[in-house]
Design an enzyme around this catalytic site. Structure first.
Site, PDB file in Angstrom:
ATOM      1  NE  ARG A  87      -3.793   0.637   2.033  1.00  0.00           N
ATOM      2  CZ  ARG A  87      -4.998   0.700   2.616  1.00  0.00           C
ATOM      3  NH1 ARG A  87      -5.181   1.442   3.691  1.00  0.00           N
ATOM      4  NH2 ARG A  87      -6.015   0.027   2.118  1.00  0.00           N
ATOM      5  CG  HIS A 114      -8.546   0.196  -2.547  1.00  0.00           C
ATOM      6  ND1 HIS A 114      -7.777  -0.909  -2.229  1.00  0.00           N
ATOM      7  CD2 HIS A 114      -9.150   0.586  -1.391  1.00  0.00           C
ATOM      8  CE1 HIS A 114      -7.920  -1.164  -0.943  1.00  0.00           C
ATOM      9  NE2 HIS A 114      -8.740  -0.277  -0.414  1.00  0.00           N
ATOM     10  CD  GLN A 117     -13.078  -1.668  -0.381  1.00  0.00           C
ATOM     11  OE1 GLN A 117     -12.246  -1.676   0.512  1.00  0.00           O
ATOM     12  NE2 GLN A 117     -14.314  -2.098  -0.204  1.00  0.00           N
ATOM     13  CG  ASP A 209     -13.564   6.560  -0.605  1.00  0.00           C
ATOM     14  OD1 ASP A 209     -13.482   6.433   0.640  1.00  0.00           O
ATOM     15  OD2 ASP A 209     -12.563   6.486  -1.352  1.00  0.00           O
ATOM     16  CB  CYS A 249     -14.078   1.458   0.440  1.00  0.00           C
ATOM     17  SG  CYS A 249     -13.661   3.204   0.569  1.00  0.00           S
ATOM     18  NE  ARG A 277     -10.250  -5.311   0.831  1.00  0.00           N
ATOM     19  CZ  ARG A 277      -9.497  -4.280   1.218  1.00  0.00           C
ATOM     20  NH1 ARG A 277     -10.061  -3.196   1.713  1.00  0.00           N
ATOM     21  NH2 ARG A 277      -8.177  -4.302   1.074  1.00  0.00           N
TER      22      ARG A 277
END
Ligand code: CP
Ligand code: NVA
Length: 290
Positions: A87, A114, A117, A209, A249, A277
């Site tokens: 990340r 992402h 996700q 988001d 998310c 996830r």
């Protein structure tokens, strides 16, 4: 679709407490240059549940933080572990790491994407509807990493996807065209607009988001002003289907991009997403490591 179907199988086994030691002895190195709750814990727990293990590394603990190159880091880690999850900020870093590593590299979020996700989000929608055909996903807010990966993911599985964002906060044009190109094959309808009320019409899923992503903290004030009419609240969702479902998310800022009534209300499936996830990343790890 292969990964989503495998994720459903692994989730069922997890619920029934059936052991799944497919990655016995395999090690995942996880490099974090930004904070994380879901990505870190779901990857680490996922590796353990698959019989392997995971190493949590921050760039400050690695020589990377003192200027060792990404190439040398990639070559070195490739001697010890079976895959790397990273990340970071610039997407180019992940690409560089992947180019130098002789083992698989997973994007655990960059400024631009992402993908893990998006996989979990698609799994959630697939569980809810049993198919992607005919459903409409509407993303309201910043044309950011999450929006980019959703656009590409939706296009790939044939899910109609509308993005409503303020002017100057649209997804990157090359990502829109890439998604549209893929959508030509799958017949997904991809639409970008500036009007959230128009966008949520007939929506099955409404997604949002944060307005300021990690690394954009200094832009918070200007972003709060630009996004003020893009909040997902009771007034906005009146324009969607009666049985619409709310997605995020996480982490979320209640009172900014979404009100507590919506995210904590009966139509919210945000923890199903967060839970998925784990299952979808286990499917991903099994697919690339076994
Ligand atoms: N959604 C997500 O990636 O959460 P974390 O930042 O907690 O990993
Ligand atoms: N867009 C957010 C997603 C966090 C999971 C960020 O990049 O901070």
């Amino acid at each position: 679709m292969y990964i989503l179907d495998l994720a459903i199988d692994l989730k069922e086994k997890y619920k029934q407490k059936i052991e799944t030691p497919y990655l016995k002895g395999k090690i995942l190195a996880m490099i974090f240059e930004k904070p994380s709750t879901r990505t870190r814990v779901s990857f680490e727990a996922g590796m353990l549940q698959l019989g392997g293990s995971a190493l949590f590394l921050t760039s400050n603990d690695l020589q990377l933080g003192r200027g060792e190159t990404i190439g040398d880091t990639a070559n070195t880690l490739s001697q010890y572990v079976d895959a790397i999850m990273i990340r970071t900020f610039e997407h180019e870093k992940v690409v560089e790491l992947a180019n130098h590593a002789s083992i698989p590299v997973i994007n655990g979020l960059t400024k631009d994407f992402h993908p893990c996700q998006a996989l979990a989000d698609l799994l959630t929608i697939y569980e809810e509807k049993g198919t992607f055909e005919g459903s409409k996903l509407v993303y309201i807010g910043d044309g950011n990493n999450v929006a980019h990966s959703l656009l590409i993911g939706a296009a790939k599985v044939g899910l109609n996807c509308t993005i409503a964002c303020p002017p100057n906060f649209e997804p990157m044009p090359e990502i829109i065209s890439y998604a549209q190109e893929i959508a030509e094959q799958t017949h997904a309808k991809i639409e970008i607009c500036h009007d959230p009320i128009h966008a949520v019409k007939d929506a099955d899923f409404i997604y949002t988001d944060v307005w300021a992503s990690m690394g954009q903290e200094q832009e918070k004030q200007i972003r709060t002003e630009s996004f003020s009419s893009y909040q997902v609240n009771t007034d906005l969702v009146k324009n969607a289907k009666g049985d619409y479902q709310f997605m995020h998310c996480l982490p979320a800022k209640r009172g900014e991009e979404v009100t507590s009534e919506i995210i904590d209300g009966p139509n919210s499936i945000v923890f199903q997403q967060a839970g998925n996830r784990l299952h979808v990343q286990k499917a991903l790890l099994k697919t690339i490591l076994e």
